[in-house]
Scaffold this active site. Structure first.
Site, PDB file in Angstrom:
ATOM      1  N   ARG A  92       0.785  -1.238   0.000  1.00 51.68           N
ATOM      2  CA  ARG A  92       0.000   0.000   0.000  1.00 51.68           C
ATOM      3  C   ARG A  92       0.822   1.295   0.000  1.00 51.68           C
ATOM      4  O   ARG A  92       0.252   2.376   0.105  1.00 51.68           O
ATOM      5  CB  ARG A  92      -0.989   0.039   1.173  1.00 51.68           C
ATOM      6  CG  ARG A  92      -2.021  -1.085   1.164  1.00 51.68           C
ATOM      7  CD  ARG A  92      -3.230  -0.714   1.971  1.00 51.68           C
ATOM      8  NE  ARG A  92      -2.909  -0.428   3.351  1.00 51.68           N
ATOM      9  CZ  ARG A  92      -3.721   0.205   4.187  1.00 51.68           C
ATOM     10  NH1 ARG A  92      -4.900   0.630   3.772  1.00 51.68           N
ATOM     11  NH2 ARG A  92      -3.369   0.429   5.446  1.00 51.68           N
ATOM     12  N   ASP A  93       2.128   1.203  -0.141  1.00 53.21           N
ATOM     13  CA  ASP A  93       2.913   2.443  -0.227  1.00 53.21           C
ATOM     14  C   ASP A  93       4.130   2.229  -1.121  1.00 53.21           C
ATOM     15  O   ASP A  93       5.256   2.601  -0.766  1.00 53.21           O
ATOM     16  CB  ASP A  93       3.335   2.909   1.161  1.00 53.21           C
ATOM     17  CG  ASP A  93       3.741   4.395   1.181  1.00 53.21           C
ATOM     18  OD1 ASP A  93       3.368   5.116   0.244  1.00 53.21           O
ATOM     19  OD2 ASP A  93       4.418   4.807   2.127  1.00 53.21           O
ATOM     20  N   ILE A  94       3.905   1.645  -2.299  1.00 53.07           N
ATOM     21  CA  ILE A  94       4.993   1.401  -3.235  1.00 53.07           C
ATOM     22  C   ILE A  94       5.317   2.688  -3.991  1.00 53.07           C
ATOM     23  O   ILE A  94       4.453   3.281  -4.635  1.00 53.07           O
ATOM     24  CB  ILE A  94       4.614   0.271  -4.219  1.00 53.07           C
ATOM     25  CG1 ILE A  94       4.522  -1.061  -3.458  1.00 53.07           C
ATOM     26  CG2 ILE A  94       5.629   0.172  -5.354  1.00 53.07           C
ATOM     27  CD1 ILE A  94       3.973  -2.197  -4.277  1.00 53.07           C
ATOM     28  N   ASN A 113      10.614   3.915  -1.338  1.00 51.50           N
ATOM     29  CA  ASN A 113      10.470   2.687  -0.552  1.00 51.50           C
ATOM     30  C   ASN A 113      11.034   1.465  -1.262  1.00 51.50           C
ATOM     31  O   ASN A 113      10.665   0.332  -0.957  1.00 51.50           O
ATOM     32  CB  ASN A 113       9.001   2.451  -0.199  1.00 51.50           C
ATOM     33  CG  ASN A 113       8.515   3.399   0.876  1.00 51.50           C
ATOM     34  OD1 ASN A 113       9.322   3.989   1.597  1.00 51.50           O
ATOM     35  ND2 ASN A 113       7.217   3.554   0.999  1.00 51.50           N
ATOM     36  N   THR A 127       0.370   7.948  -0.503  1.00 52.85           N
ATOM     37  CA  THR A 127       1.325   8.913  -1.046  1.00 52.85           C
ATOM     38  C   THR A 127       0.760   9.436  -2.353  1.00 52.85           C
ATOM     39  O   THR A 127       0.593   8.667  -3.305  1.00 52.85           O
ATOM     40  CB  THR A 127       2.701   8.262  -1.303  1.00 52.85           C
ATOM     41  OG1 THR A 127       3.246   7.791  -0.067  1.00 52.85           O
ATOM     42  CG2 THR A 127       3.668   9.264  -1.914  1.00 52.85           C
TER      43      THR A 127
END
Length: 301
Positions: free
Chosen positions: A152-154, A158, A194
């Site tokens: 959920r935050d690629i 990261n 993001t």
């Protein structure tokens, strides 16, 4: 709390020594990187621990008003990494110190992991290298989803790269068990995200629609940016709200990529960045299979 701090943080010759479940170490004075939930430091072990690679420590460092929520994300990151242990492309938690209650200082919560280099978007690499890179990332995502989790935050920040070329995902602070209850309160206008990389259903907090396809969307954006040098939703935007509006409304430009003779690669990226989850590949495996078929049409130099 004071007793725990005394046991886990000691001073030796003026330097702070940190003691975890397995190892004791000193950390560098300045961090080498930071993010929403903490900062990363080089470490020096008290003795020769025999590691074949450098180790770093990520400390929980946050002074905002929502400190408890941020610390829960920090703990969730450790839990997620341990749950995904053994997957190629997931960093191993080597040691940790993670109190049950919210830390009052920046010394109390941390975990150790191997050190790697930041991921850099490189437009100069040829199409074949980019295909292999996308395959690596997609296979990691597939393995994550097979364990019923979503990252959920690629995003580029990261992703890191080891010296041997292997790619790893970082920051599982908002990772979620697929099908489990959300930590974000029901009725919240927006879910954690993001701007520019998150799928519409994620930042709109449409919980029933958030699944592995949100990660597929983000991977499509990262790959598109790697190839074109432009984030299709951030390009030309003046604020985060405009980025989110573009994510919901515009279709990324289908560039002509050298080597992609039949535009199969760009068609796959377009599908991955579909506005609705139902229009994207259902799974990372399906995206990988599509890429393998498209790969046959590429012309390499």
């Amino acid at each position: 709390m004071k007793r725990i701090l005394k046991e886990s943080v000691q001073k030796m010759n003026g330097r702070k020594k940190y003691k975890g479940e397995l190892y004791s170490f000193f950390r560098s004075e300045r961090n080498i990187g930071s993010g929403g939930n903490g900062a990363v430091y080089d470490v020096e072990f008290e003795g020769d621990e025999g590691f074949e690679f450098p180790i770093v420590a990520k400390f929980f460092e946050y002074g905002g008003v929502d400190k408890e929520k941020r610390y829960n994300r920090f703990k969730n990151e450790i839990i997620a990494l341990n749950a995904l242990k053994g997957i190629e492309g997931i960093m191993e938690v080597i040691d940790k110190q993670c109190p049950h209650v919210v830390p009052q200082t920046k010394d109390e919560a941390w975990y150790l992991m191997p050190k790697a280099k930041p991921y850099k978007l490189n437009r100069k690499r040829n199409i074949y290298s980019k295909i292999l890179e996308m395959l690596q990332l997609a296979r990691i995502i597939q393995s994550i989803h097979e364990r019923d989790k979503a990252h959920r935050d690629i995003k580029p920040e990261n992703i890191i790269r080891a010296d041997d070329g292997r790619i790893f995902f970082l920051d599982f602070g908002i990772a979620r068990i697929l099908g489990a209850d959300s930590l974000t309160r029901t009725g919240a206008m927006m879910g954690p995200h993001t701007p520019g990389y998150a799928a519409p259903e994620q930042f709109n907090n449409l919980k029933k629609e958030i699944d592995s396809r949100a990660d597929i969307f983000s991977l499509g954006v990262v790959t598109y940016e790697c190839i074109t040098g432009k984030n299709p939703f951030r390009e030309g935007s003046i604020n985060a709200l405009e980025v989110l509006q573009k994510t919901e409304t515009i279709t990324p430009v289908q560039y002509s990529i050298k080597g992609d003779t039949q535009s199969q690669f760009m068609a796959l990226l377009g599908a991955m960045m579909g506005k609705y989850p139902s229009r994207r590949p259902r799974t990372a495996k399906q995206a990988i299979d599509w890429l393998k078929v498209a790969k046959k049409t590429f012309v390499y130099e």
